[in-house]
Write a protein that holds these residues in place. Structure first.
Motif, mmCIF file in Angstrom:
data_model
loop_
_atom_site.group_PDB
_atom_site.id
_atom_site.type_symbol
_atom_site.label_atom_id
_atom_site.label_comp_id
_atom_site.label_asym_id
_atom_site.label_seq_id
_atom_site.Cartn_x
_atom_site.Cartn_y
_atom_site.Cartn_z
ATOM 1 N N ARG A 22 10.482 6.993 -6.840
ATOM 2 C CA ARG A 22 11.120 6.272 -7.942
ATOM 3 C C ARG A 22 12.417 5.655 -7.438
ATOM 4 N NH1 ARG A 22 11.210 10.284 -11.256
ATOM 5 N NH2 ARG A 22 9.160 9.862 -12.089
ATOM 6 N N LEU A 23 12.651 4.400 -7.810
ATOM 7 C CA LEU A 23 13.900 3.726 -7.458
ATOM 8 C C LEU A 23 14.973 4.029 -8.500
ATOM 9 C CD1 LEU A 23 12.731 0.173 -6.285
ATOM 10 C CD2 LEU A 23 13.091 2.236 -4.918
ATOM 11 N N LYS A 24 16.222 3.873 -8.093
ATOM 12 C CA LYS A 24 17.343 4.083 -9.014
ATOM 13 C C LYS A 24 17.379 3.024 -10.107
ATOM 14 C CE LYS A 24 20.284 6.442 -5.699
ATOM 15 N NZ LYS A 24 21.468 6.347 -4.830
ATOM 16 N N SER A 25 16.990 1.810 -9.750
ATOM 17 C CA SER A 25 16.950 0.738 -10.746
ATOM 18 C C SER A 25 15.751 -0.149 -10.463
ATOM 19 C CB SER A 25 18.246 -0.076 -10.715
ATOM 20 O OG SER A 25 18.142 -1.171 -9.842
ATOM 21 N N HIS A 26 15.394 -0.931 -11.439
ATOM 22 C CA HIS A 26 14.267 -1.837 -11.273
ATOM 23 C C HIS A 26 14.740 -3.255 -10.994
ATOM 24 C CE1 HIS A 26 12.216 1.536 -13.301
ATOM 25 N NE2 HIS A 26 11.291 1.231 -12.417
ATOM 26 N N GLY A 27 15.957 -3.384 -10.516
ATOM 27 C CA GLY A 27 16.481 -4.695 -10.167
ATOM 28 C C GLY A 27 15.755 -5.284 -8.969
ATOM 29 N N GLU A 38 4.657 6.256 -14.270
ATOM 30 C CA GLU A 38 5.826 7.106 -14.047
ATOM 31 C C GLU A 38 6.562 6.823 -12.735
ATOM 32 O OE1 GLU A 38 6.798 11.863 -13.594
ATOM 33 O OE2 GLU A 38 4.879 11.236 -14.457
ATOM 34 N N TRP A 39 5.824 6.540 -11.666
ATOM 35 C CA TRP A 39 6.416 6.312 -10.356
ATOM 36 C C TRP A 39 6.438 4.823 -10.039
ATOM 37 C CZ3 TRP A 39 8.777 10.326 -8.212
ATOM 38 C CH2 TRP A 39 8.394 11.600 -8.612
ATOM 39 N N ASP A 40 7.367 4.415 -9.181
ATOM 40 C CA ASP A 40 7.488 2.994 -8.814
ATOM 41 C C ASP A 40 6.650 2.634 -7.591
ATOM 42 O OD1 ASP A 40 9.361 2.483 -10.870
ATOM 43 O OD2 ASP A 40 10.970 3.319 -9.615
ATOM 44 N N TYR A 41 6.563 3.551 -6.626
ATOM 45 C CA TYR A 41 5.843 3.292 -5.376
ATOM 46 C C TYR A 41 5.015 4.503 -4.990
ATOM 47 C CZ TYR A 41 8.770 -0.806 -4.568
ATOM 48 O OH TYR A 41 9.378 -2.020 -4.690
ATOM 49 N N PHE A 85 14.302 -2.089 -0.676
ATOM 50 C CA PHE A 85 13.422 -0.965 -0.369
ATOM 51 C C PHE A 85 12.173 -1.441 0.367
ATOM 52 C CE2 PHE A 85 9.888 1.870 -1.448
ATOM 53 C CZ PHE A 85 10.347 3.009 -0.808
ATOM 54 N N GLU A 86 11.586 -2.531 -0.054
ATOM 55 C CA GLU A 86 10.375 -3.033 0.594
ATOM 56 C C GLU A 86 10.644 -3.504 2.024
ATOM 57 O OE1 GLU A 86 8.371 -5.714 -2.129
ATOM 58 O OE2 GLU A 86 8.334 -4.159 -3.677
ATOM 59 N N ARG A 87 11.818 -4.055 2.283
ATOM 60 C CA ARG A 87 12.187 -4.404 3.668
ATOM 61 C C ARG A 87 12.315 -3.130 4.500
ATOM 62 N NH1 ARG A 87 15.555 -8.053 1.071
ATOM 63 N NH2 ARG A 87 17.341 -6.697 1.335
ATOM 64 N N PHE A 88 12.937 -2.113 3.923
ATOM 65 C CA PHE A 88 13.067 -0.816 4.595
ATOM 66 C C PHE A 88 11.690 -0.253 4.943
ATOM 67 C CE2 PHE A 88 12.697 3.744 3.612
ATOM 68 C CZ PHE A 88 13.439 4.292 4.650
ATOM 69 N N VAL A 89 10.775 -0.263 3.981
ATOM 70 C CA VAL A 89 9.419 0.254 4.194
ATOM 71 C C VAL A 89 8.728 -0.493 5.332
ATOM 72 C CG1 VAL A 89 7.095 0.343 3.168
ATOM 73 C CG2 VAL A 89 9.068 1.194 1.889
ATOM 74 N N ALA A 90 8.881 -1.812 5.364
ATOM 75 C CA ALA A 90 8.233 -2.626 6.396
ATOM 76 C C ALA A 90 8.689 -2.218 7.794
ATOM 77 C CB ALA A 90 8.514 -4.105 6.155
ATOM 78 N N ASP A 91 9.889 -1.690 7.917
ATOM 79 C CA ASP A 91 10.438 -1.308 9.219
ATOM 80 C C ASP A 91 10.097 0.125 9.644
ATOM 81 O OD1 ASP A 91 11.608 -3.791 9.561
ATOM 82 O OD2 ASP A 91 13.551 -3.156 8.747
ATOM 83 N N HIS A 145 18.004 6.314 1.493
ATOM 84 C CA HIS A 145 18.037 4.876 1.223
ATOM 85 C C HIS A 145 18.737 4.664 -0.111
ATOM 86 C CE1 HIS A 145 16.785 0.826 0.190
ATOM 87 N NE2 HIS A 145 16.629 0.654 1.497
ATOM 88 N N PRO A 146 19.677 3.720 -0.189
ATOM 89 C CA PRO A 146 20.464 3.556 -1.414
ATOM 90 C C PRO A 146 19.664 3.192 -2.665
ATOM 91 C CG PRO A 146 21.001 1.850 0.218
ATOM 92 C CD PRO A 146 20.086 2.816 0.878
ATOM 93 N N SER A 147 18.461 2.684 -2.523
ATOM 94 C CA SER A 147 17.651 2.308 -3.684
ATOM 95 C C SER A 147 16.821 3.467 -4.235
ATOM 96 C CB SER A 147 16.699 1.166 -3.323
ATOM 97 O OG SER A 147 17.409 0.032 -2.917
ATOM 98 N N VAL A 148 16.672 4.532 -3.463
ATOM 99 C CA VAL A 148 15.749 5.615 -3.829
ATOM 100 C C VAL A 148 16.436 6.644 -4.730
ATOM 101 C CG1 VAL A 148 14.364 7.515 -2.922
ATOM 102 C CG2 VAL A 148 14.375 5.301 -1.750
#
Length: 156
Positions: free
Chosen positions: A76-81, A107-110, A88-94, A133-136
């Protein structure tokens, strides 16, 4: 995709065969699908140009390269912005050990599929990388006990 094409029986045979063995050369593929090499090659090129056939890859046995633990992680992310999701998606790609990532409804975002050498390796990744990660906001992990079915083959 550059253009769309209607798949006929030969196209479907080519796709099924290539999903089973992408290493077949043109002659062997043509023989396997009961076509002439020239016709088969034209079909493969058209399927590539239409974006139906992507990159040719080889599958690796994850256990043979010490990636024995398979983890399904709901996150789940902290916000849906938009900026948080993009970051977060750039982070995941790396992240090499994140093999799959899906955005979800509910309920979950990813949903992530992560491989690790062992539980301690996953714990290090979770605690020192993913959750930092700051978004998580938070995550929930489930460990696969065994793999009942795994395929990359799409029904055609």
């Amino acid at each position: 995709m550059d253009k769309t094409i209607q798949l006929d029986n030969l196209d479907r045979r080519i796709l099924r065969t290539l999903q089973s063995d992408a290493s077949l050369n043109g002659t062997a593929l043509a023989e396997a699908v009961s076509s002439s090499p020239a016709s088969c090659w034209r079909r493969v090129r058209a399927l590539e140009e239409a974006g139906i056939l992507g990159a040719t890859v080889r599958l690796i046995d994850r256990r043979a390269v010490n990636r024995d633990v398979d983890v399904i992680c709901s996150l789940r992310l902290k916000s849906h912005g938009e900026q948080d999701a993009e970051a977060f998606e750039r982070f995941v790609a790396d992240q090499e050990n994140i093999l799959e990532c899906y955005t979800l409804s509910g309920e979950w975002d990813y949903l992530l599929r992560i491989v690790a050498a062992d539980i301690r390796d996953y714990e290090q990744f979770l605690m020192h990388t993913l959750l930092r990660h700051p978004s998580v906001a938070n995550a929930s992990s489930q460990f696969a006990l065994s793999r009942v079915k795994y395929t990359t083959r799409v029904p055609v």
